[in-house]
Design an enzyme around this catalytic site. Structure first.
Site, mmCIF file in Angstrom:
data_model
loop_
_atom_site.group_PDB
_atom_site.id
_atom_site.type_symbol
_atom_site.label_atom_id
_atom_site.label_comp_id
_atom_site.label_asym_id
_atom_site.label_seq_id
_atom_site.Cartn_x
_atom_site.Cartn_y
_atom_site.Cartn_z
ATOM 1 C CG ASP A 1 -2.010 1.041 1.119
ATOM 2 O OD1 ASP A 1 -2.321 1.464 -0.017
ATOM 3 O OD2 ASP A 1 -2.551 1.448 2.160
ATOM 4 N NE ARG B 1 -8.596 6.341 8.689
ATOM 5 C CZ ARG B 1 -7.823 6.137 7.631
ATOM 6 N NH1 ARG B 1 -6.555 5.777 7.794
ATOM 7 N NH2 ARG B 1 -8.292 6.277 6.415
ATOM 8 C CB THR C 1 -7.345 -4.816 1.545
ATOM 9 O OG1 THR C 1 -6.582 -4.522 2.730
ATOM 10 C CG2 THR C 1 -7.130 -3.720 0.523
ATOM 11 C CG HIS D 1 -4.478 10.385 1.969
ATOM 12 N ND1 HIS D 1 -5.584 10.305 2.791
ATOM 13 C CD2 HIS D 1 -3.623 9.427 2.404
ATOM 14 C CE1 HIS D 1 -5.407 9.330 3.672
ATOM 15 N NE2 HIS D 1 -4.229 8.788 3.466
ATOM 16 C CD GLU E 1 -5.380 2.874 -0.662
ATOM 17 O OE1 GLU E 1 -4.416 2.426 -1.318
ATOM 18 O OE2 GLU E 1 -5.394 2.932 0.579
ATOM 19 C CD GLN F 1 -3.873 4.392 10.024
ATOM 20 O OE1 GLN F 1 -5.087 4.380 9.826
ATOM 21 N NE2 GLN F 1 -3.039 4.989 9.206
ATOM 22 C CD GLU G 1 -6.513 4.497 3.983
ATOM 23 O OE1 GLU G 1 -5.790 3.715 3.336
ATOM 24 O OE2 GLU G 1 -6.085 5.235 4.895
ATOM 25 C CD GLU H 1 -7.938 12.333 3.579
ATOM 26 O OE1 GLU H 1 -7.434 13.160 2.804
ATOM 27 O OE2 GLU H 1 -8.068 11.122 3.299
ATOM 28 C CG ASP I 1 -5.922 0.189 3.094
ATOM 29 O OD1 ASP I 1 -6.030 -0.881 3.723
ATOM 30 O OD2 ASP I 1 -5.022 1.026 3.326
ATOM 31 C CE LYS J 1 -4.046 2.227 6.977
ATOM 32 N NZ LYS J 1 -4.782 3.000 5.987
HETATM 33 MN MN MN Z 1 -4.256 2.750 2.299
#
Ligand code: MN
Length: 424
Positions: free
Chosen positions: A125, A234, A254, A132, A198, A237, A196, A368, A230, A250
């Protein structure tokens, strides 16, 4: 030969379909007969690649390319084979006399249960969106520099977990972990489950151990793209990530989209990426006359809750952004990953890192979008969201092209959050 966009296929393709003849993405799936094999998507249909190969319609095709639960063998064959199979497919699908021979090998895509199209040995990743990385740096390190000093000099990434790459529509079990509660590290289910947005790049032909891949040769190795969600916890993490990077926050799941779009199709949306400032080391600088490795894709996050579905409400779009201004490209990611002599193998997956744009509403994650929960998202059922609740469903979508005549897509990938299990 007529260009693919102009030719007619004997399988109907609706205007605006993400999978017109110019796309021809490959995936793996089964119809319920338990026989897992490769398919190519066209409109709302899918064509059995294994059957076409056995009938000799795709040229010289090796056993194991299309009769498996992953496309690794085919991807290993390299760009000349990918190009040849692509043109033979276009021939078959536009030849009216082929319909009688092959119509029995066409099914509605909705009949298929799809898997992850490749079985990667390694999954990385990356963290290649400037917007970001800046947003997350501000949220995780409010008193420091948003962008760490290494970020503009190389594509930052971490090695992820291939065993938990899951197909479209896989339920996402809320993970447990250690996270601070009132300042005390406490074990329990995450309270900050996030997504996420991606884009994944899939490696085709591998590279040799000890031999860096020259950035100019990236096209010999990189096969195509898909969408990647992903999922991230949080709170877990933020507590665990220093000094060695993400781990349990994480690795629980995924999601990977089912239809792998080749770079031969994506040529239509290649665009020059931003010029890195300051100039990075030479191994990260593509030759001036090389094909660009930016891609003008449009990406979206769609959301609905269990309550919204029960009320018959449609999903809502909570973010939309562009992929064209990603700071680091797949070619730079490949050059960087191999510069120390590490090799890649067929089917390896690079995720781009969360794709965020510069404007409010273009952020590719809830942390975000909601400023770490300070600005909840208002939903049509009158409730709000900061992070994901059980029953929430998230769909990522991506496509290229400005209108229905030029549009083609990466399709979508969906996952629904289900309650934590095995609480202690
Ligand atoms: Mn990611």
């Amino acid at each position: 030969m007529a260009t693919s966009e102009m030719a007619d296929t004997w399988i109907p393709v609706g205007e605006g379909s993400p999978f017109p003849l110019s796309n021809l993405p490959f995936g793996v799936g089964h119809t319920g007969d338990g026989r897992r094999r490769a398919w190519v998507a066209l409109g709302e249909s899918a064509v059995d690649l294994d059957a076409l190969a056995r009938a000799g319609a795709l040229g010289l095709v090796h056993a194991g390319w299309f009769d498996r639960w992953y496309l690794n063998g085919y991807l290993a064959a390299g760009p000349d084979v990918w190009g040849s199979v692509r043109w033979r497919l276009i021939d078959v699908l536009t030849d009216p006399t082929a319909e009688g021979r092959f119509a029995e090998h066409v099914v509605p895509r909705s009949w298929l249960t799809m898997g992850v199209p490749v079985a990667p040995t390694d999954y990385v990743d990356f963290y290649s969106s400037l917007h970001h990385a800046t947003n997350l740096g501000r949220l995780f390190r409010p008193d420091g520099e948003a962008l760490l000093p290494n970020w503009r000099h190389l594509p930052i990434g971490y090695h992820g977990r291939t065993a938990t790459l899951v197909p479209d529509r896989t339920d996402i079990v809320r993970p447990h972990g250690v996270r601070p509660i009132d300042g005390e590290p406490t074990f329990g289910p995450t309270g900050m489950l996030d997504v996420e947005l991606e884009v994944g790049t899939v490696v085709g032909a591998g590279s040799e151990l000890g031999v860096p891949v020259d950035i100019a040769d990236a096209g010999d190795h990189l096969y195509g793209m898909c969408l990647v969600n992903d999922w991230s916890a949080r709170d877990i993490q933020a507590f665990e990530y220093q000094p060695l990077g993400p781990f349990c926050g994480k690795s629980f799941a995924t999601s990977v989209s089912p239809w792998l779009v080749s770079f031969q199709a994506l040529d239509a949306c290649r665009i020059a990426p931003p010029t890195p400032e300051p100039a990075p080391a030479d191994y990260l600088v593509a030759p001036a006359d090389a094909r660009p490795w930016g891609f003008d894709l449009h990406l979206e996050i769609w959301f609905d809750s269990a309550q919204m579905r029960a009320d018959g409400r449609d999903p809502v779009r909570i973010s939309e952004c562009g992929f064209a201004d990603m700071y680091w490209t797949p070619a730079q990611q490949l050059a960087h990953l191999t510069v120390n002599g590490a090799c890649v193998t067929p089917g390896d997956l690079f995720a781009s890192g969360t794709v965020s744009g510069p404007r409010p509403g273009s952020e590719g994650s809830l942390i975000e979008l909601t400023r770490r929960g300070e600005r909840p998202i208002e939903l049509p059922d009158g409730t709000t969201r900061t992070f994901l609740e059980d029953g929430d469903r998230v769909e990522l979508r991506g496509w290229a092209g400005d209108d229905d005549t030029t549009r083609f897509g990466l399709g979508s990938v969906t996952g629904t959050v289900v309650p934590a299990r095995g609480a202690h």
